[in-house]
Scaffold this active site. Structure first.
Site, short mmCIF file in Angstrom:
data_model
loop_
_atom_site.label_atom_id
_atom_site.label_comp_id
_atom_site.label_asym_id
_atom_site.label_seq_id
_atom_site.Cartn_x
_atom_site.Cartn_y
_atom_site.Cartn_z
N HIS A 1 -26.74 32.78 -4.08
CA HIS A 1 -26.61 32.56 -5.52
C HIS A 1 -26.32 31.08 -5.80
O HIS A 1 -26.08 30.31 -4.88
CB HIS A 1 -25.51 33.44 -6.11
CG HIS A 1 -24.15 33.14 -5.57
ND1 HIS A 1 -23.62 33.80 -4.48
CD2 HIS A 1 -23.21 32.24 -5.95
CE1 HIS A 1 -22.41 33.33 -4.22
NE2 HIS A 1 -22.14 32.38 -5.10
N ALA A 2 -26.35 30.74 -7.07
CA ALA A 2 -25.94 29.42 -7.55
C ALA A 2 -24.97 29.66 -8.70
O ALA A 2 -24.87 30.78 -9.22
CB ALA A 2 -27.14 28.61 -8.02
#
Length: 131
Positions: A48-49
């Site tokens: 994820h970011a």
């Protein structure tokens, strides 16, 4: 891609070293602390970011790789020294893999958990980066 490895100040002693993280070591106030442990060597964490959140990853024990992507290029960083941490700024995709036996990853985060700060789909991340 600008990768920032930050050396953590330490006090050396024959009885064992002490690493110290005070307000001037990382560029944010820590609002959440968590750690990863007992991660199987073939498992991948992250994926994820974050839109706003910054993180500082410290390998307290063992080693692991951090795969970073800024939407254009990818870079791998191996963390294996407890007196050096990796600063991950907002807008960087991260995956953690290749955990050694007994590895512990401490994470200092700039914000409390907020699901709406996560981008969990890589294609959506790339679109986010091109806006």
């Amino acid at each position: 891609m600008e990768i920032e490895i930050i050396e953590i100040p330490k006090i050396k002693d024959l009885r064992g070293n002490i690493a110290v993280i005070e307000n001037d070591v990382i560029p944010f106030t820590t609002k959440r602390v968590y750690y990863l442990y007992d991660v199987p060597s073939d498992a991948t964490r992250g994926g994820h970011a974050h839109i706003e959140l910054s993180q500082f990853l410290i390998p307290l024990s063992g080693s692991f790789d951090v795969i970073l992507h800024d939407g254009k290029e990818q870079q791998k960083v191996t963390l294996n020294k407890p007196d050096k941490g990796l600063l991950i700024k907002p807008g960087i995709w991260r995956e953690l893999e290749n955990f050694s036996s007994g590895a512990i990853c401490l994470v200092l985060a700039s914000e409390v958990y907020q699901e709406d700060d996560y981008i969990r789909d890589f294609d959506k991340f790339v679109l986010f980066k091109t806006r």
